[in-house]
Design a protein around this motif. Structure first.
Motif, PDB file in Angstrom:
ATOM      1  N   GLY A  39       0.790  -1.221   0.000  1.00  0.00           N
ATOM      2  CA  GLY A  39       0.000   0.000   0.000  1.00  0.00           C
ATOM      3  C   GLY A  39       0.821   1.269   0.000  1.00  0.00           C
ATOM      4  O   GLY A  39       0.289   2.358  -0.195  1.00  0.00           O
ATOM      5  N   LEU A  40       2.134   1.139   0.206  1.00  0.00           N
ATOM      6  CA  LEU A  40       2.994   2.320   0.188  1.00  0.00           C
ATOM      7  C   LEU A  40       3.176   2.795  -1.254  1.00  0.00           C
ATOM      8  O   LEU A  40       3.388   1.995  -2.153  1.00  0.00           O
ATOM      9  CB  LEU A  40       4.363   1.991   0.791  1.00  0.00           C
ATOM     10  CG  LEU A  40       5.269   3.212   0.980  1.00  0.00           C
ATOM     11  CD1 LEU A  40       5.060   3.818   2.357  1.00  0.00           C
ATOM     12  CD2 LEU A  40       6.724   2.842   0.802  1.00  0.00           C
ATOM     13  N   ALA A  41       3.085   4.104  -1.452  1.00  0.00           N
ATOM     14  CA  ALA A  41       3.253   4.663  -2.792  1.00  0.00           C
ATOM     15  C   ALA A  41       4.491   5.550  -2.829  1.00  0.00           C
ATOM     16  O   ALA A  41       4.824   6.217  -1.859  1.00  0.00           O
ATOM     17  CB  ALA A  41       2.016   5.449  -3.199  1.00  0.00           C
ATOM     18  N   PHE A  42       5.171   5.526  -3.973  1.00  0.00           N
ATOM     19  CA  PHE A  42       6.352   6.367  -4.174  1.00  0.00           C
ATOM     20  C   PHE A  42       6.301   6.903  -5.591  1.00  0.00           C
ATOM     21  O   PHE A  42       5.590   6.368  -6.449  1.00  0.00           O
ATOM     22  CB  PHE A  42       7.635   5.553  -3.943  1.00  0.00           C
ATOM     23  CG  PHE A  42       7.778   4.375  -4.858  1.00  0.00           C
ATOM     24  CD1 PHE A  42       8.462   4.482  -6.051  1.00  0.00           C
ATOM     25  CD2 PHE A  42       7.205   3.149  -4.529  1.00  0.00           C
ATOM     26  CE1 PHE A  42       8.588   3.390  -6.904  1.00  0.00           C
ATOM     27  CE2 PHE A  42       7.321   2.049  -5.372  1.00  0.00           C
ATOM     28  CZ  PHE A  42       8.014   2.178  -6.564  1.00  0.00           C
ATOM     29  N   GLY A  43       7.047   7.947  -5.836  1.00  0.00           N
ATOM     30  CA  GLY A  43       7.036   8.490  -7.182  1.00  0.00           C
ATOM     31  C   GLY A  43       7.731   9.818  -7.271  1.00  0.00           C
ATOM     32  O   GLY A  43       8.543  10.169  -6.420  1.00  0.00           O
ATOM     33  N   LEU A  44       7.361  10.563  -8.316  1.00  0.00           N
ATOM     34  CA  LEU A  44       8.013  11.840  -8.540  1.00  0.00           C
ATOM     35  C   LEU A  44       7.022  12.873  -9.039  1.00  0.00           C
ATOM     36  O   LEU A  44       5.962  12.548  -9.583  1.00  0.00           O
ATOM     37  CB  LEU A  44       9.186  11.676  -9.500  1.00  0.00           C
ATOM     38  CG  LEU A  44       8.977  10.953 -10.819  1.00  0.00           C
ATOM     39  CD1 LEU A  44       8.612  11.928 -11.929  1.00  0.00           C
ATOM     40  CD2 LEU A  44      10.244  10.219 -11.208  1.00  0.00           C
ATOM     41  N   LEU A  45       7.384  14.111  -8.807  1.00  0.00           N
ATOM     42  CA  LEU A  45       6.653  15.251  -9.346  1.00  0.00           C
ATOM     43  C   LEU A  45       7.572  15.895 -10.367  1.00  0.00           C
ATOM     44  O   LEU A  45       8.771  16.035 -10.132  1.00  0.00           O
ATOM     45  CB  LEU A  45       6.326  16.259  -8.235  1.00  0.00           C
ATOM     46  CG  LEU A  45       5.398  15.766  -7.126  1.00  0.00           C
ATOM     47  CD1 LEU A  45       5.309  16.795  -6.005  1.00  0.00           C
ATOM     48  CD2 LEU A  45       4.005  15.476  -7.667  1.00  0.00           C
TER      49      LEU A  45
END
Length: 131
Positions: A39-45
């Motif tokens: 359920g953990l989310a990661f990413g970029l802007l």
């Protein structure tokens, strides 16, 4: 039109629930080391720049490579590709939420933004399952 460049605004772990049902994405921890938690989310802007004011067309690719010597349980390599459009200069998000299997699998996730076959931006994250 096609973007001329992409600028990384921020990257890391997303606030809980962000990105779901159109909720805005906020980075709460700037890091490339991601705890393997379901359920953990990661990413970029990121922000795209273009030569024209018209919406820019771009492609995002999220891919996964298991850590060497780890058992993938016959899971195929993950690769999620999508084509999107954005206004020049607006902040966009590219993110991934770990499911149970992905959270238990150490390895390298690469989030990539391309246009016209050209790499504009790439960020790699390393998932390490929690004990």
């Amino acid at each position: 039109g096609n973007p001329t460049s992409a600028e990384l605004v921020d990257h890391g772990v997303l606030a809980g629930g962000d990105g779901l049902a159109g909720r805005n994405v906020h980075i709460v921890q700037r890091t490339t080391k991601i705890p393997g938690r379901q359920g953990l989310a990661f990413g970029l802007l990121f922000r795209l720049q273009g030569a024209v004011k018209a919406p820019l067309s771009y492609r995002t690719v999220i891919s996964f490579r298991p850590a060497p010597g780890t058992h993938t349980g016959g899971q195929p390599r993950t690769r999620i590709a999508k084509t999107s459009r954005a206004k020049p200069g607006s902040t966009q998000a590219l993110w991934h939420r770990l499911d149970k299997t992905q959270a238990a699998q150490p390895g390298q996730w690469t989030l990539r933004i391309t246009s016209g076959g050209r790499n504009l931006l790439q960020q790699t994250f390393f998932v390490e399952p929690e004990e």
